[in-house]
Each structure stands twice: as structure tokens, then as C-alpha cells.
Design a protein around this motif. Sequence first.
Motif, PDB file in Angstrom:
ATOM      1  N   GLY A 244      47.505 -10.505 -21.383  1.00 21.58           N
ATOM      2  CA  GLY A 244      47.693 -10.525 -22.962  1.00 21.58           C
ATOM      3  C   GLY A 244      47.658  -9.121 -23.307  1.00 21.58           C
ATOM      4  N   GLY A 245      46.986  -7.975 -22.088  1.00 21.84           N
ATOM      5  CA  GLY A 245      47.053  -6.674 -22.756  1.00 21.84           C
ATOM      6  C   GLY A 245      48.676  -6.069 -22.383  1.00 21.84           C
ATOM      7  N   ARG A 246      49.366  -6.529 -21.861  1.00 27.04           N
ATOM      8  CA  ARG A 246      50.370  -6.543 -21.715  1.00 27.04           C
ATOM      9  C   ARG A 246      51.600  -6.311 -23.365  1.00 27.04           C
ATOM     10  NH1 ARG A 246      55.083  -9.470 -20.552  1.00 27.04           N
ATOM     11  NH2 ARG A 246      53.439 -10.191 -19.444  1.00 27.04           N
ATOM     12  N   GLN A 247      50.983  -7.768 -23.771  1.00 29.24           N
ATOM     13  CA  GLN A 247      51.777  -8.083 -24.266  1.00 29.24           C
ATOM     14  C   GLN A 247      51.787  -7.857 -25.816  1.00 29.24           C
ATOM     15  OE1 GLN A 247      50.449 -12.417 -24.246  1.00 29.24           O
ATOM     16  NE2 GLN A 247      52.950 -13.655 -23.311  1.00 29.24           N
ATOM     17  N   PHE A 248      50.319  -7.433 -25.850  1.00 32.27           N
ATOM     18  CA  PHE A 248      49.833  -6.616 -27.572  1.00 32.27           C
ATOM     19  C   PHE A 248      50.495  -5.334 -27.527  1.00 32.27           C
ATOM     20  CE2 PHE A 248      46.626  -9.523 -27.429  1.00 32.27           C
ATOM     21  CZ  PHE A 248      46.488 -10.117 -28.763  1.00 32.27           C
ATOM     22  N   TYR A 249      50.787  -4.436 -25.871  1.00 34.47           N
ATOM     23  CA  TYR A 249      51.696  -2.949 -25.997  1.00 34.47           C
ATOM     24  C   TYR A 249      52.621  -3.511 -26.191  1.00 34.47           C
ATOM     25  CZ  TYR A 249      53.051   1.146 -24.351  1.00 34.47           C
ATOM     26  OH  TYR A 249      54.126   1.987 -24.171  1.00 34.47           O
ATOM     27  N   GLU A 250      53.095  -4.572 -26.188  1.00 38.11           N
ATOM     28  CA  GLU A 250      54.900  -4.523 -26.338  1.00 38.11           C
ATOM     29  C   GLU A 250      55.311  -5.008 -27.373  1.00 38.11           C
ATOM     30  OE1 GLU A 250      56.230  -7.968 -23.533  1.00 38.11           O
ATOM     31  OE2 GLU A 250      56.146  -6.777 -22.025  1.00 38.11           O
ATOM     32  N   ILE A 251      54.324  -5.464 -28.543  1.00 39.38           N
ATOM     33  CA  ILE A 251      54.455  -5.851 -29.566  1.00 39.38           C
ATOM     34  C   ILE A 251      54.252  -4.748 -30.617  1.00 39.38           C
ATOM     35  CG2 ILE A 251      54.411  -8.089 -29.472  1.00 39.38           C
ATOM     36  CD1 ILE A 251      52.139  -7.851 -30.808  1.00 39.38           C
ATOM     37  N   MET A 252      53.687  -4.003 -29.929  1.00 40.64           N
ATOM     38  CA  MET A 252      53.101  -2.326 -30.620  1.00 40.64           C
ATOM     39  C   MET A 252      54.369  -1.778 -30.723  1.00 40.64           C
ATOM     40  SD  MET A 252      49.289  -1.994 -30.109  1.00 40.64           S
ATOM     41  CE  MET A 252      48.725  -0.501 -31.053  1.00 40.64           C
ATOM     42  N   CYS A 253      55.837  -1.616 -29.807  1.00 39.10           N
ATOM     43  CA  CYS A 253      56.555  -0.844 -29.048  1.00 39.10           C
ATOM     44  C   CYS A 253      57.746  -1.447 -29.201  1.00 39.10           C
ATOM     45  CB  CYS A 253      56.051  -0.361 -28.160  1.00 39.10           C
ATOM     46  SG  CYS A 253      54.474   0.569 -27.539  1.00 39.10           S
ATOM     47  N   LEU A 254      57.466  -2.550 -30.647  1.00 40.24           N
ATOM     48  CA  LEU A 254      59.204  -3.084 -30.318  1.00 40.24           C
ATOM     49  C   LEU A 254      59.870  -2.610 -31.401  1.00 40.24           C
ATOM     50  CD1 LEU A 254      58.262  -6.731 -30.591  1.00 40.24           C
ATOM     51  CD2 LEU A 254      59.358  -5.816 -29.105  1.00 40.24           C
ATOM     52  N   PRO A 255      60.952  -1.917 -31.182  1.00 42.18           N
ATOM     53  CA  PRO A 255      61.760  -1.507 -32.475  1.00 42.18           C
ATOM     54  C   PRO A 255      62.041  -1.917 -33.365  1.00 42.18           C
ATOM     55  CG  PRO A 255      63.552  -2.293 -30.526  1.00 42.18           C
ATOM     56  CD  PRO A 255      62.238  -2.210 -30.433  1.00 42.18           C
ATOM     57  N   SER A 256      62.474  -1.512 -34.877  1.00 36.74           N
ATOM     58  CA  SER A 256      62.916  -2.061 -36.180  1.00 36.74           C
ATOM     59  C   SER A 256      63.673  -2.023 -36.136  1.00 36.74           C
ATOM     60  CB  SER A 256      62.602  -0.891 -37.232  1.00 36.74           C
ATOM     61  OG  SER A 256      62.561  -1.341 -38.123  1.00 36.74           O
ATOM     62  N   MET A 257      63.722  -3.496 -36.653  1.00 33.26           N
ATOM     63  CA  MET A 257      64.920  -4.744 -37.397  1.00 33.26           C
ATOM     64  C   MET A 257      66.091  -3.900 -38.361  1.00 33.26           C
ATOM     65  SD  MET A 257      63.932  -8.523 -38.214  1.00 33.26           S
ATOM     66  CE  MET A 257      63.408  -9.334 -36.705  1.00 33.26           C
TER      67      MET A 257
ATOM     68  N   SER B 237      58.770  -7.439 -36.883  1.00 33.41           N
ATOM     69  CA  SER B 237      58.705  -8.331 -37.692  1.00 33.41           C
ATOM     70  C   SER B 237      60.230  -7.490 -38.968  1.00 33.41           C
ATOM     71  CB  SER B 237      57.615  -8.433 -38.390  1.00 33.41           C
ATOM     72  OG  SER B 237      57.536  -6.977 -39.234  1.00 33.41           O
ATOM     73  N   PHE B 238      60.123  -8.521 -39.663  1.00 33.81           N
ATOM     74  CA  PHE B 238      61.281  -8.190 -40.886  1.00 33.81           C
ATOM     75  C   PHE B 238      61.281  -7.437 -41.915  1.00 33.81           C
ATOM     76  CE2 PHE B 238      59.523 -12.440 -41.026  1.00 33.81           C
ATOM     77  CZ  PHE B 238      58.995 -12.692 -42.440  1.00 33.81           C
ATOM     78  N   LEU B 239      59.858  -7.406 -41.883  1.00 31.71           N
ATOM     79  CA  LEU B 239      59.617  -6.395 -42.738  1.00 31.71           C
ATOM     80  C   LEU B 239      60.092  -5.285 -43.342  1.00 31.71           C
ATOM     81  CD1 LEU B 239      55.366  -7.349 -42.890  1.00 31.71           C
ATOM     82  CD2 LEU B 239      57.205  -8.083 -44.553  1.00 31.71           C
ATOM     83  N   ASP B 240      59.999  -3.865 -42.418  1.00 33.09           N
ATOM     84  CA  ASP B 240      61.079  -3.246 -42.031  1.00 33.09           C
ATOM     85  C   ASP B 240      62.173  -3.511 -42.768  1.00 33.09           C
ATOM     86  OD1 ASP B 240      59.438  -1.329 -41.570  1.00 33.09           O
ATOM     87  OD2 ASP B 240      59.805  -1.212 -39.632  1.00 33.09           O
ATOM     88  N   LEU B 241      63.161  -4.814 -42.525  1.00 33.31           N
ATOM     89  CA  LEU B 241      64.489  -4.706 -43.175  1.00 33.31           C
ATOM     90  C   LEU B 241      64.052  -5.164 -44.287  1.00 33.31           C
ATOM     91  CD1 LEU B 241      67.342  -5.091 -42.342  1.00 33.31           C
ATOM     92  CD2 LEU B 241      66.648  -7.639 -41.685  1.00 33.31           C
ATOM     93  N   PHE B 242      62.997  -5.782 -44.870  1.00 32.67           N
ATOM     94  CA  PHE B 242      63.903  -5.846 -46.756  1.00 32.67           C
ATOM     95  C   PHE B 242      63.527  -4.455 -46.869  1.00 32.67           C
ATOM     96  CE2 PHE B 242      63.195 -10.046 -45.211  1.00 32.67           C
ATOM     97  CZ  PHE B 242      63.691 -10.753 -46.389  1.00 32.67           C
ATOM     98  N   ASN B 243      62.223  -3.771 -46.903  1.00 28.26           N
ATOM     99  CA  ASN B 243      62.532  -2.419 -46.939  1.00 28.26           C
ATOM    100  C   ASN B 243      63.230  -1.514 -47.185  1.00 28.26           C
ATOM    101  OD1 ASN B 243      58.959  -2.555 -47.038  1.00 28.26           O
ATOM    102  ND2 ASN B 243      58.671  -1.814 -45.272  1.00 28.26           N
ATOM    103  N   ARG B 244      63.860  -2.054 -46.199  1.00 30.86           N
ATOM    104  CA  ARG B 244      65.577  -0.637 -46.486  1.00 30.86           C
ATOM    105  C   ARG B 244      65.761  -1.208 -47.760  1.00 30.86           C
ATOM    106  NH1 ARG B 244      69.683  -0.804 -41.784  1.00 30.86           N
ATOM    107  NH2 ARG B 244      71.759  -0.169 -43.079  1.00 30.86           N
ATOM    108  N   HIS B 245      65.514  -2.397 -47.854  1.00 26.57           N
ATOM    109  CA  HIS B 245      66.843  -2.547 -48.983  1.00 26.57           C
ATOM    110  C   HIS B 245      66.224  -2.883 -50.134  1.00 26.57           C
ATOM    111  CE1 HIS B 245      70.848  -3.466 -46.486  1.00 26.57           C
ATOM    112  NE2 HIS B 245      69.464  -4.335 -45.157  1.00 26.57           N
TER     113      HIS B 245
END
Length: 521
Positions: free
Chosen positions: A177-190, A275-283
Amino acid sequence: MFNIYLFRPDESPELSWLGWFSSGFLLAWLLLIAFKFKWLGFLFLPVLAFTIWVTCYVFFIFGAYINYEIVASMIEANRQEILPYCSWENILTSACLLVFPLWGVHYVHKRLASRITWRHLLIGGILYGFSLLCFLPVAWRQDQANIHTGYYAKSAWWPLADIRANYKRVKEYIKKGGRQFYEIMCLPSMAELPSRCVLEPQEEITLILHIGESVRADHLQINGYKRPTNPFLVHRAKNLVSFPDCHSFGLVTRVSLVGMLTDAEVMRRIPRYASFLDLFNRHGYETAAVLSRPSSIHDFPLEILTSSANRQAYISPCSGEGTGMFDSTVRKVREIEASMKGTRRLILFYDSGAHPFFSSFNGNKQWLPDSYPVNSPLEHLSKVINAYDNNLLEIDREIEHILKLVEHKNAVFIHVSDHGVALGEDGRFGQGNLALPVRKPAFFIWMSDQFIQRHQEKFRNLKANAVKSVSHDYLLHTLLSLAGIESSLGKKELDLTGESAVPFVAPIREDILMGEQKNSW
């Protein structure tokens, strides 16, 4: 002594009786040790009693075996989820399971400890070993006949194996569980990927994504359910497209949210981008996330994955508030929508929806009685179903209020639930299990007249694709198409507004959905 993974007389009488025999000797031997060494009894017996009780409770109340998702749901349960189960019976049972073994060890130790010798312990161990020798050949033969499946095939080799199984699940949860939460916090932006917006500069658009909770597809009137659970949506049927054969990414909220908001797929469980929110913000989209205030670890993925929204707003804690919860959601979405100044807007909102235990609302109830005892839902299924269907009526009313905000605009409303819920199918109740309705969440899309007029081809393709089997995999790519965003991440075969969408045919393996794979959510 009871081991639900072994004692099934209707499937294997030999295994069941030999299991009782072997477990009896094991328990007697462990009791001798516990009474001989008082400190060991204080540590062991309450844990043994409580573990077996929880295992049996989950099995008989929910029809489920202890698995990774069940353990995660228990550890992550918030106050609203726990309160319905704090009945006097459960509180009294928990107290007895703690106090009685401690008192028993103390009482018996004073009278028996000096009379229990190492010879007694040796004899007890030999008797258990002999019973196990009788037991193992039958267990092995039944294992070969596939009486037991998955991890619990191994349980047949050791009576009282649920102790070890539960320990393994808790250990697995803490590590994973701890590993998974850390991983999604470190995901690169779409947004880092090549992309462009193909909307006309003057086109104003409002997209609303409603992430539902435990709404199963087959209890929706728009999908042919016998009860009128969606009267408002039925009146909007000409602008509505529903996908009744949708498959969930996961069996619990925490897992499904990752599949819904990132690029993860049912058969490729690990997301590569946030998440896709970054992509929406960009456009040029103004983005907002309206959420229930996080009250457990279950809510953290949603909190993390929506953190890039231009603003996050919170509604009251969801469970147990009845009609007020939906009203507060509508008010908050109305406030956010009215305050947005941009021409391109994306509003994501999530509330508890139809999360079990199903509340009895103070509003109008169409099906009664709808109050049932929390410790025996499977014995009161008609009341459970009444409560659930009344819940869907309230959700329908909530959605209608949201649609009225945007019906005269160029707008799209998407409802997709994280998963369904079992209501007695295969003797199961709730979420986190493999009953078919848990894997089949609600998924439908409503478009305003103005949007349909502008994008008639997309609406036609949606209707044509409604007969196909789909999954949470399709949400991201369909949403990008509706928003007019083209990305290198996009897949035409997963875009339900296009002509190239293919049916979902990937096999859903049990070990994948239950989180049993090494690298999976």
C-alpha cells in the motif's frame, strides 16, 4: 477450530471431517502450550479468537473470503463506514473475545500449569502430527481435483490456515500500500506528451465528470431494470447514451480510481502518467474537483490525482447523511460552475453515492421497508434491495439538478461508477468480491442539444458503440475526444465517440482484480 476454507461437507466430506479431526488436535496442543506458558496464552488466544471471528464474520455476512482488498478495506475504513457495524452485538462480541481468553488463561494457569509437563506437550505434538499425516493425502487429492482455488489451495495443508492467511494479507498490505501511494505521487504529467486542442477558438464547452460510488449497471432503469430508479434520466433519454456492459478496473474505490483517472488499463495495471487534469489545464480548460473530504486512505488516490485541478472544493462527509449529502454536492457544484470564468471548463465531482451500508433517506421513499440489520443483510435481501434502489432514486435526483445547470449550454455530463455492489449474488454482499455485479459499474453519457448539434457524428458513434462491451479503459480516451484534445497517448480503439472503437475482450483474471499479482493495483 473452524476453518471456512476446509469445512465444506457438500464438496468434500472426507476433507471436512479430517479437517475437524486435525484442527481439534492442533487446538488442544496450542491450548496446552498457552496454559503452560501464561504470557504466551495472553498473546496468542485473543488474537486467535478475534482472527477466526473476523474471518467467519466476513464469510457469513458478506459471502467473501479474506483477501488483500478485504484487508485493505478494513484497515482504511473511515468513521462513517465503521459506525453502522458498531451494534451492541458486535461490541459485546469483541469485548468477550478480548476479555474471556485472558481471564481463561489466568484462571486455568493457576490450576493446571504445574500439572502440564513437557511429556504432555510432546504427546500433544505427536497426536497432531499423526492427525496431519492422515489429513494430508486427502487434502492433496482434493487439491488436485481443484476443490480449492488460488491461494487457498495451500490452506488445505494446514488446519487453522486462516491465521497465516490473514497475517500474510496484512503484511502484504503494509508493504504494497505505501509503495503504491508513493508511486502515484511521483507519476509524470500527461501534459508533457505532444498534444493539441482542435476545438474552434470561439467554442465554449462545459464537461462534467461524475464519479459514482457502488452504482451497478443492472439496477438502472435506463438499462432495462424493472423498477423506475432513474425517472429523470429516462425523460432525457434522447440525449443519453448508456453502456450497460462496462467492466471495472478494480473491485474497490481506491483501486478503480487509478484506472479511471490515469492511463492504467485493466490488463496493464501500472499507470505511466498522472491524471488527465494536467492535460486539460495545458489546453486552456479551467478545472475543478469537488470531493468528499478525505476521511480514510481509500480517498487518498482521488486527493492525489486531482491535486493538479485549478481548485479543489469539499462537501460534507458522505456516508449516513442521507438526502443532505446529495444536496450539499449539488450546491457546491452549482457554486463552482457559476464562479468559473473560462470558456472551457471541466468539473469533476465525487460523493459516496450508493456505498454500503445503504442509508435510509429522509426524502421520498418509493420501496419499503428499507431498513435492515447490519449483521444479516443476506437474510433481509428484499429490504437491502429496497434501500439500494431508494438510494439510486436520490442519485437520479442529484444528477437532474446538475443537468439543469448546463442543459442550455454546450455541455457533456459523464457518469461512471468506480464499481458495482453485490446484493446476494453467489451468496455475497457488498464490494471487494468477484460477484459479477461488482465488476459491472454504471457508465452513461448525456449531451446537451447544443453539443449534439455541433458534434452530431460523435453522438451517432456513441449510440452505435453502446452495444459493445467496454471498460474503465475507455473513459480517458473518450473524455479527451469530447474535449477536443488530441494527445499522443490517445487510442482510437478506446474512443467511444469514434468509428474505430473495439469491444472490450481482455480476459479478466481473478488474481488481477483481487490485487494478487505482484505488480498490480
